[in-house]
Scaffold this motif. Sequence first.
Motif, mmCIF file in Angstrom:
data_model
loop_
_atom_site.group_PDB
_atom_site.id
_atom_site.type_symbol
_atom_site.label_atom_id
_atom_site.label_comp_id
_atom_site.label_asym_id
_atom_site.label_seq_id
_atom_site.Cartn_x
_atom_site.Cartn_y
_atom_site.Cartn_z
ATOM 1 N N GLN A 47 -20.258 4.776 -23.518
ATOM 2 C CA GLN A 47 -20.790 3.509 -23.490
ATOM 3 C C GLN A 47 -22.106 3.534 -22.635
ATOM 4 O O GLN A 47 -23.151 2.920 -23.121
ATOM 5 N N ASP A 48 -22.274 4.343 -21.750
ATOM 6 C CA ASP A 48 -23.572 4.496 -20.869
ATOM 7 C C ASP A 48 -23.935 5.943 -20.846
ATOM 8 O O ASP A 48 -23.363 6.770 -20.232
ATOM 9 N N GLU A 106 -16.497 6.685 -15.876
ATOM 10 C CA GLU A 106 -18.108 6.333 -15.593
ATOM 11 C C GLU A 106 -18.115 6.096 -14.052
ATOM 12 O O GLU A 106 -19.314 6.556 -13.468
#
Length: 256
Positions: free
Chosen positions: A23-24, A173
């Motif tokens: 996602q990041d 994350e």
Amino acid sequence: MRAFALFILLAVLGGCAPQIPIQDPDAVSRIWSTLHPRSSAADRITARFSMHVATSERTGRLVGQLWGYPASVIRMDLSSGTGASVAMIRETPELWTAFIPSENKAYHHAEARAGLALFQIPVPFDARQIGSLLGGDLGPVLPPEYTSVEGTREGRIRFNFSSGDVAYMETPENMEMLILGGRKGWTLTCEGAYAAPAFPDHVLYDKHTFSSPRDGKAVLRVKSLDAGGEWQNRDLDLSLPQDVQWMRITSTPRHN
């Protein structure tokens, strides 16, 4: 013939399964740099911990103290749950030495893992690596570089390694937990993430669970952690009785 064609189709589909995106993407470099904080030979550490061990040869609770310089010299004392001294250990890059007070025997070996195997504790790291791990520096534990990164179905980021004892590392994350997988089947799960002023920009974990299908399980819980400590360099020495009996370690270390 139809069954064979179905097998080929499934193999092709499995080989072409799409990777789970991260996602990041910036989280990859952030996590890697966080786990590799700046360090120097002068870095000190003092820690107290408990360890519950369950193997085919040992079951019980140990209490440990660890202090020294993770980059060079570490002392570690282990006691039983009743307070009786089990072992006093001194470790450098060149020599591992342990004194067993109850037997008045001392052991030494060039490889720390060969010595630590005496205690039947299923932890695949030496004392200096444990010190670095508790202090949030995984540089001495992980391979120097990862070969690939991918997402997992659980929403974590997985770092894969092509060499070294660690085959992969997974973490979300936010780094609330950390999972390391050994090339020989062991796992280390780090939980209870926290921060401490003495270790700025480090992510620390207060529970470390080592598990191996062959060697058993050990749960290490951090009781206290300090980036200094009220000890002098002379406290890193291992004082032995004059009549101590030196023993030879003949077995080779089992690399988990």
